[in-house]
Design an enzyme around this catalytic site. Structure first.
Site, PDB file in Angstrom:
ATOM      1  N   ARG A  70      26.252  29.913  40.622  1.00  0.00           N
ATOM      2  CA  ARG A  70      25.641  30.727  39.565  1.00  0.00           C
ATOM      3  C   ARG A  70      26.535  30.688  38.331  1.00  0.00           C
ATOM      4  NH1 ARG A  70      29.726  34.475  39.978  1.00  0.00           N
ATOM      5  NH2 ARG A  70      30.269  35.006  42.112  1.00  0.00           N
ATOM      6  N   GLU A 127      35.989  26.847  43.201  1.00  0.00           N
ATOM      7  CA  GLU A 127      37.250  27.595  43.149  1.00  0.00           C
ATOM      8  C   GLU A 127      38.310  26.955  44.037  1.00  0.00           C
ATOM      9  OE1 GLU A 127      35.584  32.019  42.061  1.00  0.00           O
ATOM     10  OE2 GLU A 127      36.249  31.697  44.129  1.00  0.00           O
ATOM     11  N   HIS A 145      44.867  31.112  41.048  1.00  0.00           N
ATOM     12  CA  HIS A 145      43.434  30.862  41.242  1.00  0.00           C
ATOM     13  C   HIS A 145      42.961  29.977  40.077  1.00  0.00           C
ATOM     14  CE1 HIS A 145      39.150  32.182  42.161  1.00  0.00           C
ATOM     15  NE2 HIS A 145      39.052  31.594  40.983  1.00  0.00           N
ATOM     16  N   GLU A 194      36.081  27.912  47.605  1.00  0.00           N
ATOM     17  CA  GLU A 194      34.643  28.154  47.745  1.00  0.00           C
ATOM     18  C   GLU A 194      33.924  27.711  46.479  1.00  0.00           C
ATOM     19  OE1 GLU A 194      32.985  32.028  47.606  1.00  0.00           O
ATOM     20  OE2 GLU A 194      34.421  32.798  46.156  1.00  0.00           O
TER      21      GLU A 194
HETATM   22  P1  ADP Z   1      35.405  35.921  47.317  1.00  0.00           P
HETATM   23  O1  ADP Z   1      34.313  34.979  47.713  1.00  0.00           O
HETATM   24  O2  ADP Z   1      35.284  37.262  47.971  1.00  0.00           O
HETATM   25  O3  ADP Z   1      35.643  35.972  45.843  1.00  0.00           O
HETATM   26  P2  ADP Z   1      37.515  33.954  47.673  1.00  0.00           P
HETATM   27  O4  ADP Z   1      37.499  33.089  48.883  1.00  0.00           O
HETATM   28  O5  ADP Z   1      37.012  33.353  46.410  1.00  0.00           O
HETATM   29  O6  ADP Z   1      36.735  35.314  47.991  1.00  0.00           O
HETATM   30  O7  ADP Z   1      38.985  34.513  47.421  1.00  0.00           O
HETATM   31  C1  ADP Z   1      39.251  35.481  46.431  1.00  0.00           C
HETATM   32  C2  ADP Z   1      40.736  35.631  46.204  1.00  0.00           C
HETATM   33  O8  ADP Z   1      41.422  35.949  47.411  1.00  0.00           O
HETATM   34  C3  ADP Z   1      41.447  34.389  45.688  1.00  0.00           C
HETATM   35  O9  ADP Z   1      41.322  34.225  44.301  1.00  0.00           O
HETATM   36  C4  ADP Z   1      42.883  34.672  46.118  1.00  0.00           C
HETATM   37  O10 ADP Z   1      43.510  35.594  45.266  1.00  0.00           O
HETATM   38  C5  ADP Z   1      42.701  35.349  47.449  1.00  0.00           C
HETATM   39  N1  ADP Z   1      42.754  34.352  48.561  1.00  0.00           N
HETATM   40  C6  ADP Z   1      41.703  33.810  49.200  1.00  0.00           C
HETATM   41  N2  ADP Z   1      42.110  32.925  50.144  1.00  0.00           N
HETATM   42  C7  ADP Z   1      43.455  32.902  50.095  1.00  0.00           C
HETATM   43  C8  ADP Z   1      44.483  32.171  50.815  1.00  0.00           C
HETATM   44  N3  ADP Z   1      44.177  31.305  51.787  1.00  0.00           N
HETATM   45  N4  ADP Z   1      45.777  32.400  50.467  1.00  0.00           N
HETATM   46  C9  ADP Z   1      46.102  33.280  49.489  1.00  0.00           C
HETATM   47  N5  ADP Z   1      45.189  33.983  48.789  1.00  0.00           N
HETATM   48  C10 ADP Z   1      43.883  33.812  49.076  1.00  0.00           C
END
Ligand code: ADP
Length: 452
Positions: free
Chosen positions: A292, A275, A208, A288
């Site tokens: 903030r 992100e 991430h 996303e």
């Molecule tokens: P939130 O908005 O709930 O924080 P995110 O879309 O930012 O959700 O995703 C949070 C975490 O979920 C990421 O940091 C990653 O660890 C995991 N994740 C999200 N999408 C994927 C994906 N397509 N493949 C693998 N892991 C994912």
């Protein structure tokens, strides 16, 4: 500049904003629930208003009471912090309609990025890579099966309005898909009042990586490099660092440029985070945008020597960005550990209660952002973040040694904390080598136990 800022939040972030205001010579108003009377943010603010009972919906999420508190105390701006109403477009709108400045982006910008399926679409249009998946929201399980079949399993079903790791379900194969789809929709509806979901390919071992953005009202957008937040549990961050051990100067420039392009496309104003997931082969994909200040903003502050919260406030007051350089080179290395009142060996069960003894770590390059003290009672109503330990060193090795000593000398008694667990993470060979991804803790469950 503003005269008086009301902070629509609690805990460490309320204190963080109060500090920034004091440095800027701006007065502050704390709001608090009945459970937070003894909180430090109430003591340190110039003015304070009790806004209701303990449950957040009766206090920190109650828009009319927050606006009334600002009007009564003569606040001319509201800082939302993170969580609660920070990414609520309706709140931003109502604040502005009451002739109070909202310290953050416009309601439209919050909306554009708050719908994650729409944000993905925008990223694609801007030529920013996205994880292969559905072009938009997916209405039926049949449509979902078809998308999943095309991109290949495993897939992740995500709430369009999602956040905080909620409303996401992985489906490993076609048999599992129907149930995961239904569960994701149910969770999304319960948590976000919208059951809209979309589908992405589930990457096997991504990191991430996120880019800190700052934009002003004069049309300028800059970035302050990346943070690596790959140590997660159930898609929630536990440890963050800057720079990322997996990002070199070329990749930094490419991801940074992509992030700036996206923020520019919506004329973004204020602090924001874009992100990405970084795949093992070096490809990166937009995930996303958070509109903030983030919990983990201090690691960027430590490596840039730049106060993001002060900048957020002055930009909201109409000042141009004071940053001089886009994509700062980061100076040294910073790591943040989130210390929670939770028991890792019991599935991170919250452990609220009275703090009987408290002694924070210190020394060169050690920063602790916290609202707790000996005699403080951690209420059961809110998230269980007790403190953020942030260290800075000239090298990653120095930062790591500093974090180990800081955690080892951090005394919090009376409640169970994640400190011993974080200490084990800081000593794990994969973390030490900088070789972790978002599945690291799933592979190393023994780290959760006190006697590994
Ligand atoms: P939130 O908005 O709930 O924080 P995110 O879309 O930012 O959700 O995703 C949070 C975490 O979920 C990421 O940091 C990653 O660890 C995991 N994740 C999200 N999408 C994927 C994906 N397509 N493949 C693998 N892991 C994912």
């Amino acid at each position: 500049m503003f005269k008086k800022v009301l902070i629509a939040n609690r805990g460490e972030i309320a204190l963080r904003v109060i500090r920034a205001c004091k440095e800027l010579g701006v007065e502050t108003v704390a709001v608090y629930s009945e459970a937070d009377r003894e909180s430090l943010h109430v003591r340190f603010a110039d003015d304070d208003v009790c806004i209701g009972r303990a449950p957040s919906r009766d206090s920190y999420l109650n828009i009319p009471r927050l606006i009334a508190a600002a009007e009564i105390t003569g606040a001319d701006a509201i800082h939302p912090g993170y969580g609660f109403l920070a990414e609520n477009a309706e709140f931003a709108e109502k604040v502005s309609a009451s002739n109070i400045a909202f310290i953050g982006p416009s309601p439209d910008q919050i909306r554009q990025m708050g719908d994650k399926a729409a944000a993905r679409k925008l990223a694609k249009e801007q030529g920013v890579p996205t994880v292969p998946g559905s072009p938009g929201p997916v209405a039926s399980p049949e449509e979902g099966q078809q998308v999943a079949g095309e991109i290949g399993f495993p897939v992740i079903i995500k709430a369009a309005a999602g956040g905080g790791g909620k409303g996401m379900r992985v489906a490993n194969d076609a048999d599992q898909f129907g149930q995961s789809f239904t569960l994701a929709k149910q969770e999304a509806l319960a948590a976000f009042n919208s059951d809209e979901v979309y589908i992405e390919k589930y990457l096997a071992r991504p990191r991430h990586i996120e880019i800190q953005i700052m934009g002003d009202t004069h049309g300028k957008v800059m970035h302050l490099c990346e943070r690596d937040c790959s140590v997660q549990r159930r898609h929630q961050k536990l440890v963050e660092e800057a720079p990322s051990p997996a990002v070199d100067q070329t990749l930094r420039q490419d991801i940074g440029d992509a992030a700036v392009k996206l923020a520019e496309a919506i004329g973004y104003v204020g602090a924001g985070t874009i992100e990405f997931l970084l795949d093992a082969d070096g490809s990166f994909y937009f995930m996303e945008m958070n509109t903030r200040i983030q919990v983990e903003h201090p690691v960027t502050e430590m490596c840039t020597n730049f106060d993001l919260v002060k900048e957020q406030i002055s930009v909201a007051a109409g000042a141009p960005l004071s940053l001089v350089m886009n994509g700062h080179r980061l100076r040294g290395h910073a790591i943040e550990c989130r210390v929670n009142a939770e028991d890792p060996s019991r599935n991170f069960q919250p452990s609220p209660g009275l703090i009987t003894a408290y002694h924070p770590p210190g020394g060169p390059g050690v920063r602790v952002d916290t609202h707790i003290y000996a005699g403080y009672t951690v209420p059961p109503y809110y998230d269980s973040l007790l403190a953020k330990v942030i260290v800075h060193g000239n090298t990653r090795t120095e930062a790591l040694a500093r974090m180990r000593q800081a955690l080892d000398s951090f005394i919090i008694e009376g409640v169970t904390t994640t400190i011993p667990f974080l200490g084990r993470v800081m000593r794990h060979p994969d973390f030490v080598a900088g070789k972790v991804d978002t599945k690291f803790l799933e592979r190393e469950p023994h780290l959760l136990k006190d006697q590994p």
